[in-house]
Design a protein around this motif. Sequence first.
Motif, PDB file in Angstrom:
ATOM      1  N   GLU A 127      -0.124   4.601   0.601  1.00 32.07           N
ATOM      2  CA  GLU A 127      -0.878   4.941   1.684  1.00 32.07           C
ATOM      3  C   GLU A 127       0.688   5.392   2.669  1.00 32.07           C
ATOM      4  O   GLU A 127       0.783   6.280   3.714  1.00 32.07           O
ATOM      5  CB  GLU A 127      -1.935   4.455   1.225  1.00 32.07           C
ATOM      6  CG  GLU A 127      -3.032   5.762   0.290  1.00 32.07           C
ATOM      7  CD  GLU A 127      -4.175   6.237   0.287  1.00 32.07           C
ATOM      8  OE1 GLU A 127      -4.629   5.245   1.552  1.00 32.07           O
ATOM      9  OE2 GLU A 127      -4.727   6.360  -0.430  1.00 32.07           O
ATOM     10  N   THR A 128       0.282   3.706   3.186  1.00 30.08           N
ATOM     11  CA  THR A 128       0.985   3.378   4.059  1.00 30.08           C
ATOM     12  C   THR A 128       2.252   3.763   4.253  1.00 30.08           C
ATOM     13  O   THR A 128       2.907   4.203   4.639  1.00 30.08           O
ATOM     14  CB  THR A 128       0.586   1.945   4.353  1.00 30.08           C
ATOM     15  OG1 THR A 128      -1.245   0.917   4.338  1.00 30.08           O
ATOM     16  CG2 THR A 128       1.173   1.664   5.768  1.00 30.08           C
ATOM     17  N   ASN A 144       0.586  -1.330  -0.219  1.00 27.61           N
ATOM     18  CA  ASN A 144      -0.566   0.308   0.178  1.00 27.61           C
ATOM     19  C   ASN A 144       0.345   0.862   0.463  1.00 27.61           C
ATOM     20  O   ASN A 144       1.437   2.005   0.768  1.00 27.61           O
ATOM     21  CB  ASN A 144      -0.788   0.167   1.372  1.00 27.61           C
ATOM     22  CG  ASN A 144      -2.403   1.079   1.656  1.00 27.61           C
ATOM     23  OD1 ASN A 144      -1.464   1.958   0.496  1.00 27.61           O
ATOM     24  ND2 ASN A 144      -2.874   1.105   1.997  1.00 27.61           N
ATOM     25  N   THR A 174       2.902   7.422   5.095  1.00 29.21           N
ATOM     26  CA  THR A 174       2.494   7.684   6.960  1.00 29.21           C
ATOM     27  C   THR A 174       3.900   7.060   7.511  1.00 29.21           C
ATOM     28  O   THR A 174       3.825   7.644   7.876  1.00 29.21           O
ATOM     29  CB  THR A 174       1.058   6.771   7.073  1.00 29.21           C
ATOM     30  OG1 THR A 174       0.344   6.794   6.518  1.00 29.21           O
ATOM     31  CG2 THR A 174       1.327   6.540   8.580  1.00 29.21           C
TER      32      THR A 174
END
Length: 580
Positions: free
Chosen positions: A355-356, A353, A359
């Motif tokens: 997005e992870t 992912n 982050t």
Amino acid sequence: RIFYPMGFDDNGLPTERFAEKTFGRKATEMEPREFIARCLQLVEQTEDRFESLWRRLGLSVDWQYRYSTLGREAQRCAQWSFLQLYQAGLAYTQIAPTLWCPECQTAIAQAELDDATPEHPLGTHERCGTPVEYRQTRQWFIRILEQKERFLQAGRKIRWQPAYMLARYEHWVENLQWDWCISRQRFLGVPFPAWTCRQCGTLRLATLEQLPLDPRLTMPSTPCACGASDFKPERDVMDTWATSSCTPLIIAHWTDDPDWFAQHFPASLRPQAHDIIRTWAFYTIVKSLYHTGELPWQTIMISGHALSAQRGKISKSKAHGEVGPMELIERESADALRYWATSVRTGQDTPLNPETIATGRKLVTKLWNASRFAQGHLQDLTTEAIATEPVMLLPTDRWLLSRLARCIADATSELENGEYAAARAFVERFFWSDLCDNYLELAKGRLYGPASPERLAAQWTLYHALLNTLKLFAPYLPYITEEIYLHLFAALDGAPSIHSAQWPSAPTYWLDERAEHAGENILHLLTLVRRHKAEHGLSVGASLEHLALTVPAEQRAGIDAALVDLLSATRIRDLLIESE
């Protein structure tokens, strides 16, 4: 005192298929010695690439103990295992119907079958997807069917992380239908150290002193008992799992160093993925019980797989269309990639992912910025000041220390249970919310102020909170935590690296429910003031000339004691507090 070697399982059919794909030619289209030589060269290059990748990723492997299942020590161990099992009646050869892959032209074991399909009732070979068939051939086997109950009992004595993975192991053992076929009609692998007399058919085994040995290249030095000296060598090689199942024995120097073996066997932990419970885990338990009567390890931690956008397993041997790991490290950092990898519970698969990963990169940036802020306010701290708790800790200080103590306890407990994602979640919540969003906002006034007992209390609290947060994050984000530690904490904390520093432990008196309750009251007031500003179109940092608050009488003392922090965080020039 951690023994953490790295082994490469590089023999057998998986490596041959990788080599065939790389060369663009099948093994049967090449002279065997040429094919094996090119395989060995490719294996060495590939292993070096993997070591480089894993070093960049920050694995804390002791690379001086790197080994290979094609190395001399591993071959000696695998052949020694075979000889012992044969002499004990646990290994045998026979001509019988055997699972056969017509594409790979070799016998296979039950564990190498993908699930059966309506069109192919026997299933397909997991290595190539070809439907398998039965074929009458001579193969080598290890007896396992007659001891299924022993293997079930052994599995129940091991600590499984997560615990439900034991059911997968038991399901496999209960449904075994054949003994373990360990011979393969291939080229790259550990040969069986045996010959057969062409005159009388007697099997001649190599001696332990001769190992490792290739019977195709070395003949017995003495004649057969019948007087003949003409021997037929075993030409099959062992299944790759016949060697991999010896890994606890290999790293513990089972064949040549009794003292080392006594110190390093059994191991504490086996980390592995869930798809090889039926092979690596099971076969290792079998070999360990047969050779030593002991379990190979106390705990087995099962990881999941990274999944592609199409929800398929990302594998080095299968096309997946995802960005490669080294490219991700170069683009996002090793810490960010590690952050993604530790975001899911033990044993579960997770998509790759972006997005992870992003982050994780934001967390790295936040740690850096928070540490740069702290550096400007901790420069005048001395070793003596750190060693002694300040007399005047404010309620906000005691609240943060209690929250820190709770975070350390919770994160440590989750790590001990193998739940690294849950442990990291506790640390993240403490860092983002308690330390950055709340404490730093409340204590800024004291930190920016002149030398005073109140400022020293804030410095002392910030030092311990940030240092312990870095240590808790260090297994996840080894690079940024090391960089910050060396520049900000090493001189005062005393360790040459954060990774050799003591794991955090909080004094028992830090855990203080009354302090946490008082801190929550202060944070509630801070929230009310921020809401008041928002309702009147003011920014969070806007100053207020005057504000009156009414609080319950039992909260008054704690709020009065923290007034300096409350005034700093709310930017109120004249604050009137009345008791209900």
